[in-house]
Design an enzyme around this catalytic site. Structure first.
Site, PDB file in Angstrom:
ATOM      1  N   ASP A  79       1.145  -1.070   0.169  1.00 31.40           N
ATOM      2  CA  ASP A  79       0.189   0.024   0.235  1.00 31.40           C
ATOM      3  C   ASP A  79       0.943   1.568   0.262  1.00 31.40           C
ATOM      4  O   ASP A  79       1.780   1.502   0.701  1.00 31.40           O
ATOM      5  CB  ASP A  79      -0.840   0.431   1.088  1.00 31.40           C
ATOM      6  N   ASP A 107       7.867   4.430  -1.335  1.00 30.47           N
ATOM      7  CA  ASP A 107       7.686   3.976  -0.731  1.00 30.47           C
ATOM      8  C   ASP A 107       6.241   2.961  -0.454  1.00 30.47           C
ATOM      9  O   ASP A 107       4.964   3.282  -0.436  1.00 30.47           O
ATOM     10  CB  ASP A 107       7.440   4.889  -0.057  1.00 30.47           C
ATOM     11  N   GLU A 140       0.537  -1.483   5.815  1.00 34.76           N
ATOM     12  CA  GLU A 140       1.122  -0.606   6.204  1.00 34.76           C
ATOM     13  C   GLU A 140       0.726   0.495   6.929  1.00 34.76           C
ATOM     14  O   GLU A 140       0.752   1.084   8.389  1.00 34.76           O
ATOM     15  CB  GLU A 140       2.936  -1.035   5.441  1.00 34.76           C
ATOM     16  N   GLU A 141       0.138   1.487   5.967  1.00 35.28           N
ATOM     17  CA  GLU A 141       0.638   2.627   6.445  1.00 35.28           C
ATOM     18  C   GLU A 141      -0.717   2.954   7.091  1.00 35.28           C
ATOM     19  O   GLU A 141      -0.372   4.475   7.622  1.00 35.28           O
ATOM     20  CB  GLU A 141       0.154   4.382   5.040  1.00 35.28           C
TER      21      GLU A 141
END
Ligand SMILES: [Zn+2]
Length: 372
Positions: A79, A107, A140-141
């Site tokens: 993500d 990222d 993850e974010e």
């Protein structure tokens, strides 16, 4: 050998696939296809159902073809933060960035690209390798949600490398903070601000009685706290009935974090009680801190590789969290490797081709020199 053109083309192709947190389906399908094509055993877990996303974590397992039979974990997240609806990457002077309307998503797709290039080199050059467990995680974010629910207990992993740190290749994160975040909510009472303000309880006024007593900012050398956003109120003429604050706190020391959270909640609790308002919150510990032992095998091994590639090796502490927190919390010694991304979480995000390619070179060199 690492193929620069292949890495860059693959990276560009992946950043164009929009994959905001909880909406990684297209990226998951893409990676499933690529991993299958490279001969890995691919699976998708039920993390999406658990966290309310549209796909699960994607894992690929590549069985050892050498005398080295232990399992090494390599991981990056699928993500990206927003804005990432439509991404138009471009290359200028060997730097990859966007047209300025979205993040690049290096990222963490730079990490994904490095892992895929490693797998391609392994196949092409018939490299010997140990068991490799690849995890491409979701959300993850949003607070390491995918990695957190991933069932890693069925694998016997020697150690792990997460590729998700935004600094120059050569650096590894060996210590990271605990992080807690969530909403703080003060519920007062609405009333007409002109006709009967005394019948209302202004949530903003209640908050103001608490805020001055809070420890915010740099609390001590290893602890921070922040109120990052405040939302509340309806109109000029209504006493503000409710106020919500986005709160986070971090510390390298878990006990300090617990104490700070308790103190913060107590302060709001008291202010609310004094004024007849109600305090609620949904602050949760997202990840616990970790600190790898200096003699950890993975640190020694990766240091040799960085030296071989003439990269400036550096071990650092991070106040940011990553999936490496989760794996370390699950007793898998895991470093978070720097991958050269810059200005992440902004529309100015970029990465140099040199760093992008170096990420893959580090992994290839690592596998070439690997011994159980
Ligand atoms: Zn990341």
């Amino acid at each position: 050998m690492v193929n620069q053109k292949r890495v860059v083309d693959n990276f560009i192709e992946m950043v164009k696939i929009s994959s905001p947190s909880k909406k990684e389906r297209k990226m998951a399908d893409y990676l499933t296809k690529v991993l299958n094509g490279l001969g890995l055993e691919v699976s998708e877990d039920n993390a999406g159902e658990i966290i309310g996303g549209d796909c699960g974590n994607i894992t690929g397992f590549l069985k050892s073809n050498s005398k080295n039979k232990k399992t090494i974990l390599l991981s990056a997240h699928m993500d990206t933060v927003v804005p990432c609806e439509a991404i138009f990457p471009k290359i200028e002077n060997d730097i990859i960035k966007t047209d300025g309307t979205s993040v690049l998503g290096g990222d963490d797709k730079a990490g994904v690209a490095a892992i895929l290039e490693l797998l391609r080199v392994i196949k092409e050059d018939k490299l010997e390798h140990p068991n490799l467990l690849i995890i491409f995680s979701i959300a993850e974010e949003m607070g390491l949600l995918g990695a957190n629910v991933f069932d890693i207990s069925k694998y016997n992993i020697r150690y792990g490398i997460v590729l998700d740190n935004a600094s120059k290749p050569g650096r590894i994160v060996v210590e990271a903070s605990s992080l807690a975040h969530g909403k703080l909510r003060i519920t007062g009472k609405a009333a007409h601000a002109g006709l009967a303000p005394e019948k209302g309880i202004n949530a903003f006024l209640v908050a103001s009685k608490a805020v001055g007593a809070l420890r915010l900012g740099k609390v001590d050398f290893e602890t921070t706290a922040n109120i990052g956003a405040v939302h509340g109120g309806e109109a000029y003429n209504i006493v503000m009935p409710e106020l919500e604050m986005l709160y986070e706190a971090r510390s390298q020391n878990k006990q300090k974090l617990d104490e700070l959270l308790k103190e913060t909640f107590d302060i709001f609790e008291k202010a609310c009680k004094d004024e007849g308002a109600k305090f609620t919150h949904d602050v949760k510990i997202i990840a616990n801190s970790f600190a790898l032992d200096e003699n950890e095998e993975i640190i020694e091994s990766i240091q040799k590789i960085m030296k071989k590639l003439s990269l400036p090796f550096e071990k650092t502490k991070s106040s940011g969290v990553s999936d490496a927190n989760i794996y370390n919390n699950k007793n898998i010694p895991t470093i978070n490797m720097a991958i050269g991304t810059s200005k992440v979480h902004t529309v100015e995000e970029f990465i140099s081709i040199e760093d992008l390619v170096m990420d893959a070179k580090i992994l290839v060199e690592f596998i070439k020199n690997y011994e159980d």
